[in-house]
Each structure stands twice: as C-alpha cells, then as structure tokens.
Design a protein around this motif. Structure first.
Motif, short mmCIF file in Angstrom:
data_model
loop_
_atom_site.label_atom_id
_atom_site.label_comp_id
_atom_site.label_asym_id
_atom_site.label_seq_id
_atom_site.Cartn_x
_atom_site.Cartn_y
_atom_site.Cartn_z
N VAL A 100 -59.36 1.11 28.07
CA VAL A 100 -58.46 2.08 28.69
C VAL A 100 -58.72 2.10 30.19
CG1 VAL A 100 -58.17 3.49 26.63
CG2 VAL A 100 -60.04 3.99 28.21
N SER A 101 -57.64 2.31 30.94
CA SER A 101 -57.74 2.36 32.38
C SER A 101 -57.73 3.81 32.83
CB SER A 101 -56.57 1.61 33.01
OG SER A 101 -56.57 1.78 34.41
N ARG A 102 -58.76 4.18 33.56
CA ARG A 102 -58.81 5.53 34.12
C ARG A 102 -58.68 5.42 35.63
NH1 ARG A 102 -63.75 7.93 32.10
NH2 ARG A 102 -62.62 8.11 30.15
N ASP A 103 -57.78 6.16 36.20
CA ASP A 103 -57.51 6.21 37.63
C ASP A 103 -56.62 5.05 38.10
OD1 ASP A 103 -59.13 8.45 37.75
OD2 ASP A 103 -60.90 7.31 38.30
N SER A 104 -56.93 3.83 37.70
CA SER A 104 -56.12 2.69 38.13
C SER A 104 -56.42 1.50 37.23
CB SER A 104 -56.44 2.32 39.59
OG SER A 104 -57.67 1.63 39.66
N PRO A 105 -55.54 0.48 37.23
CA PRO A 105 -55.81 -0.71 36.40
C PRO A 105 -57.06 -1.47 36.81
CG PRO A 105 -53.49 -0.58 37.00
CD PRO A 105 -54.21 0.46 37.81
N ARG A 106 -57.64 -1.17 37.97
CA ARG A 106 -58.84 -1.89 38.39
C ARG A 106 -60.07 -1.45 37.62
NH1 ARG A 106 -60.65 -0.61 42.87
NH2 ARG A 106 -61.87 -2.49 43.25
N ARG A 107 -60.03 -0.27 37.03
CA ARG A 107 -61.23 0.28 36.38
C ARG A 107 -60.99 0.39 34.88
NH1 ARG A 107 -63.41 6.40 37.21
NH2 ARG A 107 -65.10 6.34 35.68
N TRP A 108 -61.53 -0.56 34.15
CA TRP A 108 -61.34 -0.59 32.70
C TRP A 108 -62.63 -0.21 32.00
CZ3 TRP A 108 -56.62 -1.16 30.60
CH2 TRP A 108 -55.62 -1.75 31.38
#
Length: 215
Positions: A100-108
């Motif tokens: 799951v991405s929290r805050d943005s797709p960069r952080r999985w």
C-alpha cells in the motif's frame, strides 16, 4: 511484446521492497521490518510469527524472489506474486504480497505476504478503504521496544568503548559518532536502515524515530 518493467518504472522497486522485507525477516532485523511493513502484518512480524517461514540458507544465504515475479500497481495498491527457492529443509515458498502507498506512490509498505491474509475480510476492507494508519503502526513499533537489541546493548555514552579491533585499526564509539559528520542529516535514516557502518548502528540505538523516516 514490450517489457512491462520498462514501461512502468514502479514495478522493479516494488519487488525490491518485498525482497528487502523477506530478507529482514530471515535476519530477524526488526528495524527493517518496522520500516517496510504496515498494519496487521507489521504486528505479526514484530511478534516473530513469520520467523520460521523465512530463514537463512544452510550457508547463510538470504532468501530472494526468483525468476521474474509478477507485479502490478496503481497509485494506491500494488501486488507482487512470486516464489522463494527451496532450501535444503523446506519447499518453495509462495509469495503473494500486497503493498500500500501512504502519502505518495514513492513510499510503499508491505501489508501482506501470503494469500491467507489477503483472503481475510477485515484485511480486504483495510485495503479497499485505505485504512492503514501511521499512528497505529508507530504505536505497535513503540510497544515492541528495542528494534535492534545488539545496538541497544552497546554503551554509547563511553567514547572509548571498542567496537572493532584488528591488526590495522581500532574502531571506537567516538569514531562511530564522528563518522556521522561525513553525511548530511537527511541521510541518517538510510544509514540506520542499511546498518553497514557503526554510525548506522549508533543511529539505531539513539534515534529510534528514524525507523519511519524516508529520504
């Protein structure tokens, strides 16, 4: 047919996140576990419930996702499906990972590693409505206590404590702390995560807040 991994640059890093987590479980690295997972899986991993699932090889080899795992993603949820090669003591391990991405797709963050959890109705609701909460994760991490017991056992208040000694060099606590001057503070989180320097080990002991900071 074009290579999907070239068309969507997110897919390769997704596999890396899952591999990093699986290897952290095998090494019993609770710091990386806390950094790479979320929700019920995070709590189960910190409790050691997967310790016997992912293990080091007979010669200390780390587990890895073999061949070409399947990866798909949108901006909120990703799926990685693959397998870990059989060791001498166990059969091939299937991986069905939900990220799951929290805050943005960069952080999985990895929310599941097997189909048993994916099939759980409560888990499905968490994914559907994006209910993985950072505050709950932080509370679970705090409740666990020390994430790196080896780092916590070192007397970091004594600069003369010897961390390593051989014929060529003696490395002390003072050297470990001084080493951090070579890095900008924004790099401290990955130094702690990688744990390849004594400075990184010091950060794990003295700056637990770094576990959920991402450069």
């Amino acid at each position: 047919m074009k290579n999907r991994f070239r068309e969507d640059r997110r897919l390769g890093p997704l596999i890396t996140v899952v591999t990093t987590l699986v290897q952290a479980i095998a090494r019993r690295d609770r710091w990386q576990i806390a950094r790479k997972s979320t929700g019920p899986l995070l709590r189960d991993l910190l409790a050691g419930r997967y310790d016997d699932v992912f293990t080091l090889g007979v010669h200390g080899e780390l587990p890895w996702l073999e061949d070409v795992p399947i990866a798909v993603a949108d901006d909120r949820v990703a799926l990685v499906v693959g397998s870990i090669p059989a060791s001498s003591e166990s059969g091939r391990i299937s991986i069905a990972a939900v990220l799951v991405s929290r805050d943005s797709p960069r952080r999985w963050l990895v929310a599941a590693l097997n189909f048993d959890l994916i099939a759980d109705r409560d888990f499905q609701k968490l994914v559907q409505f994006g209910m993985f909460d950072e505050g709950e994760d932080l509370a679970a991490i705090a409740a666990h206590g020390q994430l790196d017991t080896e780092a916590a056992a070192i007397d970091w208040d004594d600069p003369t404590v010897v961390l390593r000694s051989d014929e060529k060099v003696v490395w002390t606590v003072a050297d470990a702390v001084a080493e951090l001057n070579d890095f900008v503070q924004s790099a401290w989180s990955w130094l702690a995560a990688d744990r390849i320097t004594f400075g990184g080990i010091y950060l794990r002991a003295r700056h637990p807040e770094l576990v959920r900071e991402y450069p």
